[in-house]
Design an enzyme around this catalytic site. Structure first.
Site, mmCIF file in Angstrom:
data_model
loop_
_atom_site.group_PDB
_atom_site.id
_atom_site.type_symbol
_atom_site.label_atom_id
_atom_site.label_comp_id
_atom_site.label_asym_id
_atom_site.label_seq_id
_atom_site.Cartn_x
_atom_site.Cartn_y
_atom_site.Cartn_z
ATOM 1 N N GLU A 180 9.461 -6.058 30.618
ATOM 2 C CA GLU A 180 10.859 -5.727 30.928
ATOM 3 C C GLU A 180 11.570 -6.829 31.713
ATOM 4 O O GLU A 180 11.760 -6.719 32.939
ATOM 5 C CB GLU A 180 10.951 -4.414 31.718
ATOM 6 C CG GLU A 180 10.509 -3.210 30.905
ATOM 7 C CD GLU A 180 10.972 -1.869 31.495
ATOM 8 O OE1 GLU A 180 11.012 -0.882 30.745
ATOM 9 O OE2 GLU A 180 11.308 -1.838 32.694
ATOM 10 N N GLU A 331 6.948 1.994 25.397
ATOM 11 C CA GLU A 331 6.796 2.955 26.484
ATOM 12 C C GLU A 331 7.773 4.109 26.271
ATOM 13 O O GLU A 331 8.909 3.881 25.861
ATOM 14 C CB GLU A 331 7.122 2.323 27.842
ATOM 15 C CG GLU A 331 6.212 1.210 28.298
ATOM 16 C CD GLU A 331 6.613 0.686 29.676
ATOM 17 O OE1 GLU A 331 6.133 -0.395 30.035
ATOM 18 O OE2 GLU A 331 7.426 1.344 30.373
ATOM 19 N N GLU A 379 4.234 4.454 41.807
ATOM 20 C CA GLU A 379 4.609 5.375 40.711
ATOM 21 C C GLU A 379 3.684 6.589 40.608
ATOM 22 O O GLU A 379 3.415 7.098 39.515
ATOM 23 C CB GLU A 379 4.670 4.593 39.398
ATOM 24 C CG GLU A 379 5.767 3.527 39.416
ATOM 25 C CD GLU A 379 5.750 2.612 38.220
ATOM 26 O OE1 GLU A 379 6.797 2.476 37.570
ATOM 27 O OE2 GLU A 379 4.674 2.033 37.935
ATOM 28 N N GLN A 380 3.245 7.093 41.743
ATOM 29 C CA GLN A 380 2.295 8.223 41.750
ATOM 30 C C GLN A 380 2.891 9.467 41.085
ATOM 31 O O GLN A 380 2.191 10.254 40.465
ATOM 32 C CB GLN A 380 1.911 8.567 43.189
ATOM 33 C CG GLN A 380 1.081 7.496 43.869
ATOM 34 C CD GLN A 380 0.984 7.745 45.368
ATOM 35 O OE1 GLN A 380 1.981 7.984 46.025
ATOM 36 N NE2 GLN A 380 -0.249 7.691 45.896
ATOM 37 N N TYR A 381 4.207 9.624 41.222
ATOM 38 C CA TYR A 381 4.848 10.862 40.729
ATOM 39 C C TYR A 381 5.233 10.799 39.263
ATOM 40 O O TYR A 381 5.701 11.777 38.700
ATOM 41 C CB TYR A 381 6.118 11.141 41.543
ATOM 42 C CG TYR A 381 5.906 11.897 42.821
ATOM 43 C CD1 TYR A 381 5.400 11.242 43.943
ATOM 44 C CD2 TYR A 381 6.183 13.260 42.916
ATOM 45 C CE1 TYR A 381 5.202 11.925 45.130
ATOM 46 C CE2 TYR A 381 5.982 13.950 44.088
ATOM 47 C CZ TYR A 381 5.486 13.281 45.205
ATOM 48 O OH TYR A 381 5.285 13.979 46.374
HETATM 49 C C1 GLA Z 1 9.184 0.708 33.059
HETATM 50 C C2 GLA Z 1 7.992 -0.223 33.281
HETATM 51 C C3 GLA Z 1 6.697 0.490 33.521
HETATM 52 C C4 GLA Z 1 6.915 1.676 34.421
HETATM 53 C C5 GLA Z 1 7.924 2.592 33.776
HETATM 54 C C6 GLA Z 1 8.206 3.832 34.568
HETATM 55 O O1 GLA Z 1 9.532 0.923 31.833
HETATM 56 O O2 GLA Z 1 7.800 -1.121 32.221
HETATM 57 O O3 GLA Z 1 5.800 -0.405 34.146
HETATM 58 O O4 GLA Z 1 7.391 1.259 35.645
HETATM 59 O O5 GLA Z 1 9.133 1.921 33.671
HETATM 60 O O6 GLA Z 1 9.080 4.668 33.892
#
Ligand code: GLA
Length: 710
Positions: A180, A331, A379-381
């Site tokens: 990203e 994703e 990002e635990q949640y």
């Molecule tokens: C993005 C990132 C991932 C993660 C997700 C969470 O798309 O690429 O690593 O952080 O968001 O939604």
């Protein structure tokens, strides 16, 4: 158009697959090597976060859920290279072997979104500086400087190490460069790079001063090093060129890695990058970034709320347009995210419907982020598929069902892609130009685009969203919602399309500017005004809606209205503003043309100078479709039912040349059951292939239907 030409653009890594899959028809049952699946479900997996003793269990649970691809490694630099030049990839090799054992293919990420502490500590110049001059720190991610040559060397080295090791690995099917691309840097060296870039682009300061009209506010530049990196606002010419610089800089950041991966990796391993920003982001030109890649991919999240069918469908179609070919959803959310104001969960069935929507729009793989949350970290949640105890979460069953369906439908969808008669033009230059100077905070370009897109999709029509520079000859109807920048060169291409029989519809704010984001000296639509035989006398940001009526219907102009004029005898006025009172550009628009159209050559050019209310937009587009002979297959559909169509070579008798078949993905996104009359007999491929002429779907349910294509 034959399927062969449509697929020409999908050269390289796919063609060998088609041959493979066709041999194994029709209904697949035994395990197929993960590498050769045409349609796959998967997840992001982070073996570096777990004891190796845990891996087998995770992969077994994935296999049970019919997941056949994992993305691995995009955040594992500190594990891959614990100290400068000391590489450890054995653990990764073991993880890949284990995945292979469970019929799970691997996409490897290059870990350049999160450099290890030792790197940035030793080389602080590799850190990003934000627009306020603050240098990013270790402890999160995206702290790197995308323009720093030293950082790029490190990126090329780690990518090279991975490619040497896994470039011939049978279970590795592809590469994701970084993660990203998001934040640019504003450090002095990047500023210098920008100035050098401008010098190469303009050649002389005279040319730059001319094209940016720098006599305005005495902005004139005498030396290149006087030119700033724009942080907030600025000369529209400067702002546009900075976006071009940012796009080139990300392209080069990506190139140093893609080049070394391509050098060591087999051609069958694709190279992509997962683009974020919910699809609509415009921090750089996504067409440019995708140029060098084999496959486009994006990260599809809803965030707060529920699936916006039209918006999300449009984003898939935008992504498909980045390379004019099928793509991956690298994703997507398993139920919920963690970064939205309210991280609600999607409804039961909605995650499955969302996966099938992606496939309907041309996705050949859908991967969930993520398989399991790290025990600690930011990002635990976030939603996941298995819980902190390693056991399946409630959503696991729905994902397993989807995985099972993907497995069974893979052969059917092999070699198919959406094929459209209608295209919407999309230009990052025009988007930037309007967003730099919106003139009305209510003018939302995505809303305007969806105003054109939704009525077409409601009819079950496939819609391509393509670059304004893309070839157009395959489309009967081309709509350009907000093509603000039209250069003489682009105008010539669009006019050629019209003269050869195409129907071009220009939306509001079209052709106001040239390629330097300077005002065209002809009134809108600028270089197309002569062909249109009319143009824009004056544009108005509206405080309130203005009634309009004409041959295409009656309704309102919202947000933006342009007073048009006609000069050519054969111009037709299709809409006029009605007499208004108070706060509505009172008096200026009364009785003036709002929409004009003209036959040109074998085609037609139309200018719609207002944003219309949805009902009037529907009837207006119906008129455009009729004029362009675009016929939807399905009779009116319930508004909450989505129909997607993918077309491919005939499976059973592919030797009959251009015999086509079509696969329909029909989704009930509504709250009540839907009964859909089919345009002809179709086979229900998720349920033993029985023949249907009508399909009934419960809320969130999906049908995958095969038919001989017309
Ligand atoms: C993005 C990132 C991932 C993660 C997700 C969470 O798309 O690429 O690593 O952080 O968001 O939604």
């Amino acid at each position: 158009m034959t399927v062969k030409t449509a697929f020409a653009s999908m050269a390289g890594w796919r063609s060998r697959r088609v041959a493979l899959a066709l041999v194994a028809m029709p209904f697949l049952c035994g395990p197929v090597p993960a590498q050769s699946r045409a349609l796959q479900l998967g997840a992001a997996w982070y073996p570096e976060q777990w004891p190796e003793s845990r891996w087998e269990q995770d992969l077994a649970l994935m296999e049970q859920a019919h997941l056949h691809v994992v993305r691995v490694g995009e955040f594992a630099w500190s594990r891959m290279e614990p100290a400068e030049g000391r590489y450890d990839l054995d653990w990764l090799e073991r993880a890949v072997r284990l995945a292979e054992k469970h019929h799970i293919a691997v996409v490897l990420g290059t870990p350049t979104d999160a450099p290890p502490a030792w790197l940035t500590a030793a080389h602080p110049e590799t850190l990003r500086m934000d627009a306020t001059g603050h240098l990013a720190e270790h402890g999160g991610r995206r702290q790197f400087n995308y323009a720093n040559p030293h950082y790029r060397e490190y990126c090329a080295q780690i990518a090279g190490q991975l490619a040497r090791r896994f470039g011939h690995d049978a279970d590795v099917i592809g590469w994701q460069i970084g993660n990203e691309y998001t934040d640019e840097s504003f450090d002095p060296e990047t500023k210098q790079q920008f100035q050098d870039w401008l010098k190469r682009r303009f050649g002389t300061l005279d040319a730059l001063n001319r094209d940016w009209s720098t006599a305005y506010w005495s902005q004139t530049y005498d030396r290149w090093d006087e030119i700033p990196l724009p942080t907030a606002g600025g000369n529209p010419g400067l702002l546009l060129e900075h976006r071009h610089f940012v796009s080139d800089t990300w392209r080069d950041f990506q190139h140093v890695q893609a080049e070394v991966v391509r050098k060591f990796a087999e051609k069958r391993q694709f190279i992509t990058t997962n683009l974020g920003g919910l699809g609509w982001s415009d921090n750089f030109d996504h067409y440019e970034i995708n140029d060098e890649l084999d496959l486009a991919s994006w990260d599809d999240y809803v965030g707060q709320g529920h699936l916006n069918v039209s918006r999300n469908g449009a984003m898939h179609d935008l992504v498909r347009g980045w390379k004019g070919a099928n793509f991956w959803v690298m994703e997507t959310q398993p139920g919920s995210v963690n970064w939205a104001p309210v991280n609600n969960a999607l409804d039961r069935g909605e995650t499955r419907a969302m996966a099938w929507q992606a496939v309907g729009h041309g996705a050949d793989a859908v991967l969930y982020w993520q398989w399991r949350s790290a025990l600690n970290g930011q990002e635990q949640y976030h939603g996941a598929i298995v819980g902190p105890d390693g056991e399946p979460l409630p959503l696991y069953a729905e994902i397993a069902q989807t995985g099972n369906e993907f497995e069974r439908a893979a052969a059917l969808l092999e070699g198919t892609q959406p094929v459209a008669q209608v295209a919407l033009l999309h230009s990052y230059d025009s988007r930037w130009a309007i967003d730099f100077q919106p003139h009305s905070r209510n003018y939302d370009q995505l809303d305007v685009l969806l105003g054109y897109y939704a009525p077409l999709r409601e009819k079950g029509l496939t819609v391509d969203i393509v670059s304004a520079e893309a070839p157009l000859d395959r489309y009967k109807l081309v709509l350009a919602p907000s093509l603000n920048l039209i250069s003489a060169q682009s105008a010539a291409r669009l006019l050629d399309y019209v003269q050869k029989g195409g129907h071009l519809v220009l939306g509001p704010r079209s052709g106001m500017k040239d390629e330097h984001n300077a005002l065209n000296t002809e009134r809108q639509p600028g270089p197309l005004a002569d062909a249109l035989g009319g143009g824009v006398e004056q544009f108005f940001a509206l405080e309130d809606s203005v009634p309009v009526s004409g041959a295409v219907g009656t309704g309102s102009a919202l947000v933006w209205a342009e007073q048009l004029s006609v000069r050519a005898d054969n111009d037709e006025v299709l809409l006029r503003y009605e007499k208004t009172s108070g706060g509505k550009a009172k008096g200026w628009l009364d009785g003036q043309p709002a929409m004009i159209s003209r036959r040109v050559g074998q085609g037609r050019i139309t200018y719609l100078g207002a944003v219309l209310d949805p009902t009037l937009m529907r009837s207006t587009l119906q008129r455009m479709m009729t004029d362009a002979h675009v016929e939807p297959e399905f009779s009116p559909l319930p508004s909450y039912v989505e129909v997607c169509r993918r077309v491919g070579p005939d499976r059973v008798d592919k030797d009959r040349g251009n015999n086509m078949r079509a696969v329909y993905v029909v989704i009930n996104h509504g709250e009540s059951a839907a009964h859909i009359a089919l345009p002809g007999a179709m086979r229900d491929m998720l349920h033993d292939g029985r023949s249907l002429t009508e399909v009934s779907l419960d809320p969130q349910d999906v049908a995958v239907l095969e038919a001989a294509a017309p």
